[in-house]
Design an enzyme around this catalytic site. Structure first.
Site, mmCIF file in Angstrom:
data_model
loop_
_atom_site.group_PDB
_atom_site.id
_atom_site.type_symbol
_atom_site.label_atom_id
_atom_site.label_comp_id
_atom_site.label_asym_id
_atom_site.label_seq_id
_atom_site.Cartn_x
_atom_site.Cartn_y
_atom_site.Cartn_z
ATOM 1 N N ARG A 241 0.848 -1.179 0.000
ATOM 2 C CA ARG A 241 0.000 0.000 0.000
ATOM 3 C C ARG A 241 0.883 1.228 0.000
ATOM 4 O O ARG A 241 1.992 1.210 0.549
ATOM 5 C CB ARG A 241 -0.861 0.064 1.280
ATOM 6 C CG ARG A 241 -2.169 -0.666 1.231
ATOM 7 C CD ARG A 241 -3.160 -0.026 0.252
ATOM 8 N NE ARG A 241 -4.430 -0.730 0.243
ATOM 9 C CZ ARG A 241 -4.718 -1.751 -0.573
ATOM 10 N NH1 ARG A 241 -3.837 -2.186 -1.436
ATOM 11 N NH2 ARG A 241 -5.912 -2.313 -0.548
ATOM 12 N N GLU A 270 -1.838 8.116 -3.971
ATOM 13 C CA GLU A 270 -2.205 7.725 -5.336
ATOM 14 C C GLU A 270 -3.638 8.149 -5.653
ATOM 15 O O GLU A 270 -4.465 8.225 -4.729
ATOM 16 C CB GLU A 270 -2.018 6.206 -5.543
ATOM 17 C CG GLU A 270 -2.926 5.342 -4.698
ATOM 18 C CD GLU A 270 -2.626 3.854 -4.848
ATOM 19 O OE1 GLU A 270 -1.488 3.423 -4.640
ATOM 20 O OE2 GLU A 270 -3.582 3.121 -5.164
ATOM 21 N N HIS A 288 -1.350 0.490 -9.596
ATOM 22 C CA HIS A 288 -2.113 -0.332 -8.630
ATOM 23 C C HIS A 288 -2.917 -1.424 -9.368
ATOM 24 O O HIS A 288 -4.142 -1.477 -9.257
ATOM 25 C CB HIS A 288 -3.034 0.557 -7.779
ATOM 26 C CG HIS A 288 -3.454 -0.110 -6.484
ATOM 27 N ND1 HIS A 288 -3.715 0.593 -5.328
ATOM 28 C CD2 HIS A 288 -3.674 -1.420 -6.163
ATOM 29 C CE1 HIS A 288 -4.080 -0.231 -4.368
ATOM 30 N NE2 HIS A 288 -4.059 -1.469 -4.853
HETATM 31 C C1 DGY Z 1 -6.469 -5.189 -2.790
HETATM 32 O O1 DGY Z 1 -7.294 -6.056 -3.033
HETATM 33 O O2 DGY Z 1 -6.152 -4.847 -1.645
HETATM 34 C C2 DGY Z 1 -5.858 -4.514 -3.973
HETATM 35 O O3 DGY Z 1 -4.737 -3.781 -3.616
HETATM 36 C C3 DGY Z 1 -6.877 -3.617 -4.630
HETATM 37 O O4 DGY Z 1 -7.154 -2.562 -3.751
#
Ligand code: DGY
Length: 328
Positions: A241, A270, A288
């Site tokens: 993240r 982001e 992402h």
């Molecule tokens: C998740 O499933 O956590 C991916 O990063 C999409 O947000």
């Protein structure tokens, strides 16, 4: 007037999945896919009993202020740092996520990003497109770092971290990991992984891969002082993240050659990307997309819908996070 329950689908989903939902619910959909402002989200949640949401929607006390009928917010995502879970529990709203269905797709992508970063694949492509490739050369072509028989250090050894470890074994890599809690002996064996301290991992890994969930305690798990421990030949991969890495410190480290390269799928703030990161050539940037295959995105929506249907039918959702809210 329809007496079907009202639900919100906060972002665009595949049209056939939306049509299926519309058979059972009055759906307020958002196929335009524009992210709601906090005020819009608060309003949207005020007259529905369930919501399918994503990491783009923060579900906290303010969002829930007028959500008197809301029973469930089903995240279409395994990470749920967009949820203020205590605030949701206080409002009696069930919180669910989408584990398992994206594990292999995300682990595949983590490995792809690692390979692209270590072997400078996107940088090489830009170089070719720019017409800079005029001859094969032993020393004057983009030289990368090996993966095979190197050491991979995985921080965050949940399902996805373990998936990456298993892929690394196929490359003859030595696998070390650091995690809040140590894996069982059987799981360590299955991943061929040895537990080490974070400091030892940073000092010894050739490739550091971040797969831990974001929590306020994990904010800037990797900053300037952690990067300083890494080898100058090392790569850093973040598929966890934004906020796990101090992006400004990373940009400085990449510019000054403190580490070899980085691969990032997630960013602080982001979809904005730190302008200093954009100036670095020794970086692979992705928007992402670790879970982004159609098959897996569909499976994520299906699981979120399963969670939502269960909650609205008085059943326990399969991936309920705040179990204390469920009353059988
Ligand atoms: C998740 O499933 O956590 C991916 O990063 C999409 O947000």
């Amino acid at each position: 007037m329809s007496n079907k329950p009202k639900i919100l689908v906060s972002r665009a989903i595949f049209s056939d999945q939306l049509a299926e939902l519309e058979k059972s619910f009055q759906v307020r959909s958002n196929q335009a896919d524009r992210v709601f402002t906090p005020a819009e989200l608060q309003k949207e949640l005020s007259n529905v009993v369930g919501a399918l949401v994503t990491g783009s929607e923060r579900i906290d006390a303010s969002a829930l202020q007028n959500a008197k009928d809301l029973k469930i917010a089903a995240n279409i995502s395994v990470g749920y740092n967009n949820f203020d879970v205590p605030a949701m529990s206080l409002s009696g709203v069930m919180a669910t996520n989408t584990p398992d269905v994206l594990t292999d797709t995300t682990a595949d992508f983590g490995f792809a990003l690692l390979m692209a970063t270590a072997r400078r694949i996107t940088e090489s492509e830009h170089w070719v497109r720019a017409g800079k490739w005029d001859q094969w050369s032993i020393v004057n072509n983009p030289l990368g770092m090996d993966l095979h028989h190197s050491t991979i250090g995985i921080i965050g050894m949940g399902r996805i971290g373990q998936g990456i470890a298993k892929r690394a074994l196929g490359f003859g890599m030595k696998v070390i990991y650091h995690n809040r809690s140590r894996l069982s002996e059987a799981n360590e064996k299955a991943c061929g992984a040895s537990y080490v301290s974070k400091e030892e991992l940073l000092r010894t890994a050739d490739h550091v891969v971040l797969v831990l969930p974001y929590t306020p305690q994990n904010h800037h798990t990797i900053g300037a002082s952690e990067i300083a421990l890494m080898k100058p030949t090392a790569t850093l991969i973040n598929i966890a993240r934004g906020g796990i890495v101090d992006d400004e410190a990373l940009a400085k480290a990449l510019q000054s050659g403190k580490i070899f390269a980085a691969g990032l799928d997630v960013f602080e703030g982001e979809p904005q990307v730190h302008p200093e990161l954009l100036k670095c050539s020794n970086i692979v940037l992705a928007p992402h997309i670790a879970s982004a295959t159609e098959k897996t995105r569909r499976a994520m929506v299906d699981l979120a819908v399963e969670n939502l249907r269960a909650a609205l039918n008085g059943k326990k959702p399969p991936s309920l996070i705040n179990t204390e809210v469920f009353k059988a």
